[in-house]
Design an enzyme around this catalytic site. Structure first.
Site, PDB file in Angstrom:
ATOM      1  N   ASN A  10       0.182  31.207  51.083  1.00  0.00           N
ATOM      2  CA  ASN A  10       0.019  32.137  51.375  1.00  0.00           C
ATOM      3  C   ASN A  10      -1.976  31.470  50.627  1.00  0.00           C
ATOM      4  OD1 ASN A  10      -1.508  34.728  49.710  1.00  0.00           O
ATOM      5  ND2 ASN A  10       0.091  35.521  49.845  1.00  0.00           N
ATOM      6  N   ASP A  12      -4.362  33.943  50.376  1.00  0.00           N
ATOM      7  CA  ASP A  12      -5.160  34.631  49.185  1.00  0.00           C
ATOM      8  C   ASP A  12      -6.178  34.828  48.631  1.00  0.00           C
ATOM      9  OD1 ASP A  12      -3.919  36.272  51.268  1.00  0.00           O
ATOM     10  OD2 ASP A  12      -2.421  37.572  48.821  1.00  0.00           O
ATOM     11  N   HIS A  13      -5.062  33.803  47.917  1.00  0.00           N
ATOM     12  CA  HIS A  13      -6.640  33.275  46.702  1.00  0.00           C
ATOM     13  C   HIS A  13      -7.949  32.336  47.168  1.00  0.00           C
ATOM     14  CE1 HIS A  13      -4.773  35.777  44.153  1.00  0.00           C
ATOM     15  NE2 HIS A  13      -4.052  36.172  44.209  1.00  0.00           N
ATOM     16  N   ARG A  21     -18.637  34.813  45.662  1.00  0.00           N
ATOM     17  CA  ARG A  21     -19.979  35.332  45.718  1.00  0.00           C
ATOM     18  C   ARG A  21     -20.133  35.206  46.563  1.00  0.00           C
ATOM     19  NH1 ARG A  21     -22.494  30.082  43.126  1.00  0.00           N
ATOM     20  NH2 ARG A  21     -21.558  30.689  40.779  1.00  0.00           N
ATOM     21  N   HIS A  46      -2.088  38.683  52.701  1.00  0.00           N
ATOM     22  CA  HIS A  46      -1.999  39.902  52.915  1.00  0.00           C
ATOM     23  C   HIS A  46      -2.831  40.516  52.855  1.00  0.00           C
ATOM     24  CE1 HIS A  46      -0.174  43.173  48.645  1.00  0.00           C
ATOM     25  NE2 HIS A  46      -0.432  43.168  50.013  1.00  0.00           N
ATOM     26  N   ARG A  48      -4.678  43.552  51.765  1.00  0.00           N
ATOM     27  CA  ARG A  48      -4.876  44.873  51.212  1.00  0.00           C
ATOM     28  C   ARG A  48      -5.682  45.886  51.180  1.00  0.00           C
ATOM     29  NH1 ARG A  48      -2.350  43.036  45.565  1.00  0.00           N
ATOM     30  NH2 ARG A  48      -2.242  45.158  44.536  1.00  0.00           N
ATOM     31  N   ARG A  52      -9.728  43.290  48.567  1.00  0.00           N
ATOM     32  CA  ARG A  52      -9.990  42.228  47.374  1.00  0.00           C
ATOM     33  C   ARG A  52     -10.451  40.836  47.768  1.00  0.00           C
ATOM     34  NH1 ARG A  52      -5.079  43.129  43.259  1.00  0.00           N
ATOM     35  NH2 ARG A  52      -6.190  45.231  43.486  1.00  0.00           N
ATOM     36  N   HIS A  53      -9.486  40.016  48.867  1.00  0.00           N
ATOM     37  CA  HIS A  53      -9.314  39.235  49.194  1.00  0.00           C
ATOM     38  C   HIS A  53      -8.893  38.901  50.558  1.00  0.00           C
ATOM     39  CE1 HIS A  53      -4.486  39.747  48.448  1.00  0.00           C
ATOM     40  NE2 HIS A  53      -4.974  39.135  47.468  1.00  0.00           N
ATOM     41  N   GLU A  73       1.575  39.569  54.840  1.00  0.00           N
ATOM     42  CA  GLU A  73       1.656  40.927  53.889  1.00  0.00           C
ATOM     43  C   GLU A  73       0.811  42.039  54.104  1.00  0.00           C
ATOM     44  OE1 GLU A  73       2.200  39.565  50.143  1.00  0.00           O
ATOM     45  OE2 GLU A  73       3.549  37.935  50.967  1.00  0.00           O
ATOM     46  N   THR A 103      -1.751  41.741  41.238  1.00  0.00           N
ATOM     47  CA  THR A 103      -0.713  41.163  41.974  1.00  0.00           C
ATOM     48  C   THR A 103       0.440  41.786  42.559  1.00  0.00           C
ATOM     49  OG1 THR A 103       0.573  38.712  43.056  1.00  0.00           O
ATOM     50  CG2 THR A 103       0.477  39.710  40.823  1.00  0.00           C
ATOM     51  N   THR A 104       1.079  41.841  43.442  1.00  0.00           N
ATOM     52  CA  THR A 104       2.567  42.375  43.492  1.00  0.00           C
ATOM     53  C   THR A 104       3.207  42.531  42.753  1.00  0.00           C
ATOM     54  OG1 THR A 104       1.869  41.815  46.163  1.00  0.00           O
ATOM     55  CG2 THR A 104       3.875  42.780  45.828  1.00  0.00           C
ATOM     56  N   GLU A 154      12.824  39.566  51.479  1.00  0.00           N
ATOM     57  CA  GLU A 154      12.199  38.044  50.689  1.00  0.00           C
ATOM     58  C   GLU A 154      12.243  39.091  49.026  1.00  0.00           C
ATOM     59  OE1 GLU A 154       8.432  36.957  51.353  1.00  0.00           O
ATOM     60  OE2 GLU A 154       7.578  36.491  49.245  1.00  0.00           O
ATOM     61  N   HIS A 197       7.042  34.541  45.248  1.00  0.00           N
ATOM     62  CA  HIS A 197       6.833  34.746  44.731  1.00  0.00           C
ATOM     63  C   HIS A 197       6.217  34.320  42.735  1.00  0.00           C
ATOM     64  CE1 HIS A 197       3.500  37.523  41.923  1.00  0.00           C
ATOM     65  NE2 HIS A 197       3.220  38.640  43.024  1.00  0.00           N
ATOM     66  N   GLY A 198       5.458  34.120  42.200  1.00  0.00           N
ATOM     67  CA  GLY A 198       5.293  32.729  41.057  1.00  0.00           C
ATOM     68  C   GLY A 198       5.608  31.280  41.456  1.00  0.00           C
ATOM     69  N   GLY A 219       1.718  30.838  47.386  1.00  0.00           N
ATOM     70  CA  GLY A 219       0.021  30.589  47.193  1.00  0.00           C
ATOM     71  C   GLY A 219      -0.396  30.299  46.270  1.00  0.00           C
ATOM     72  N   HIS A 220      -0.546  31.314  44.928  1.00  0.00           N
ATOM     73  CA  HIS A 220      -1.698  30.926  43.756  1.00  0.00           C
ATOM     74  C   HIS A 220      -1.460  29.808  42.982  1.00  0.00           C
ATOM     75  CE1 HIS A 220      -2.988  31.598  39.353  1.00  0.00           C
ATOM     76  NE2 HIS A 220      -3.307  32.796  40.045  1.00  0.00           N
TER      77      HIS A 220
HETATM   78  N1  PXP Z   1       5.297  36.575  48.865  1.00  0.00           N
HETATM   79  C1  PXP Z   1       5.164  38.160  48.064  1.00  0.00           C
HETATM   80  C2  PXP Z   1       5.706  39.638  49.043  1.00  0.00           C
HETATM   81  C3  PXP Z   1       4.230  38.214  47.980  1.00  0.00           C
HETATM   82  O1  PXP Z   1       3.682  39.497  48.258  1.00  0.00           O
HETATM   83  C4  PXP Z   1       2.745  37.425  47.518  1.00  0.00           C
HETATM   84  C5  PXP Z   1       1.924  37.242  46.419  1.00  0.00           C
HETATM   85  O2  PXP Z   1       1.141  37.384  47.630  1.00  0.00           O
HETATM   86  C6  PXP Z   1       3.592  36.054  47.593  1.00  0.00           C
HETATM   87  C7  PXP Z   1       4.745  35.526  47.852  1.00  0.00           C
HETATM   88  C8  PXP Z   1       3.171  35.150  46.839  1.00  0.00           C
HETATM   89  O3  PXP Z   1       2.879  34.639  45.219  1.00  0.00           O
HETATM   90  P1  PXP Z   1       2.059  33.506  45.074  1.00  0.00           P
HETATM   91  O4  PXP Z   1       1.159  33.569  45.115  1.00  0.00           O
HETATM   92  O5  PXP Z   1       2.615  34.424  43.532  1.00  0.00           O
HETATM   93  O6  PXP Z   1       3.007  32.417  44.561  1.00  0.00           O
END
Ligand code: PXP
Length: 254
Positions: A10, A12-13, A21, A46, A48, A52-53, A73, A103-104, A154, A197-198, A219-220
């Site tokens: 992912n 996004d970040h 910036r 994702h 949104r 935002r990203h 997403e 976050t979600t 998921e 997630h996480g 992702g994060h």
């Molecule tokens: N899966 C879903 C459905 C999510 O919403 C996210 C966060 O955008 C992720 C996976 C990835 O989560 P993380 O960025 O915490 O790894």
């Protein structure tokens, strides 16, 4: 690929840092290409409601550039379904979305949201898009996902990962067993099971021990690790952690 366990990265970040910036760097498409080169099987992003990203142009740019499956997403809104039907990604993962959340924060309310989810799933599927529902690891949402005609779920790993990070081992084990039961139930109902997630190296390694899970979306943690070891190395270490979990060997990378 780690046996039959795919890794979706992912990005996004990367876009979060870019947007801080307001310019064009760092470029999430460049990050996606690097992640693929390092061993990612797919890219997740994702879009949104508040942009935002990831922005609309990023999604199309990713689709055009990456050469591996794009997992889009999004919330199941009319606006997002229209965009997805235009971009035509390989997959859509429907997630809940609250404007004020960082976050979600939880899985979709698939039981209460049936009336608006069912037509969105049908429209996306009729365009050939693989639809997954991001849900809590409980029997009711797993069973409803199967009824709604989503081929993939998921499982939300965030609560488990938080308990692991907080060192609350009893709660963490309880959450892991919830995930295990949901993966087994979903698989028995014919669903393909993903998780995300996480996740970090250690939690990805543990979740990889569940044979029903076919894809992790991360992702994060990896974007954070990229600051210290570089994105390619972070992706490689993640793959090694997943392989160790799948094969039941080794320690998670640090
Ligand atoms: N899966 C879903 C459905 C999510 O919403 C996210 C966060 O955008 C992720 C996976 C990835 O989560 P993380 O960025 O915490 O790894």
């Amino acid at each position: 690929m780690t046996d039959d366990l795919r890794l979706g990265i992912n990005v996004d970040h990367v876009a979060t840092v870019r947007n801080a910036r307001g310019g064009s760097r760092p470029n999430p498409i460049r990050a996606a290409l690097l992640a693929v080169e390092a061993g990612a099987d797919g890219i997740t992003a994702h879009l949104r409601e508040d942009r935002r990203h990831i922005r609309d142009g990023d999604m199309q740019g990713l689709k055009d550039a990456i050469g591996v499956p794009l997992n889009f997403e999004m919330a199941a809104t009319t606006e997002m379904v229209t965009i997805a039907l235009d971009v035509l990604p390989h997959a859509v993962c429907l997630v809940p979305e609250k404007r004020e959340e960082r976050t979600t924060e939880g899985g979709l309310d698939v039981v209460g949201g049936r009336a608006h989810l069912e037509p969105a799933i049908a429209r996306l599927r009729s365009a050939g898009i693989r639809v997954s529902l991001f849900i809590e690891a409980d029997a009711a949402p797993v069973e409803m996902a199967a009824k709604l005609g989503a081929p993939v779920v998921e499982l939300h790993t965030g609560t488990w990962c938080e308990a692991v990070e907080a060192g609350e081992s009893e709660r963490a084990e309880h959450e892991f067993q919830r995930l295990r039961r949901a993966a087994e139930l979903g698989s028995a109902l014919g669903l393909e099971i993903h998780a995300g997630h996480g996740l970090d190296y250690a939690t990805a390694q543990r979740i990889a021990t569940l044979p029903q899970i076919k894809e992790l979306n991360i992702g994060h943690f990896l974007v954070g690790e990229a600051i210290f070891v570089g994105l390619s190395e972070a992706v490689k270490r993640m793959r090694a952690a997943m392989a160790a979990g799948r094969q039941g060997t080794g320690q998670a990378p640090r």
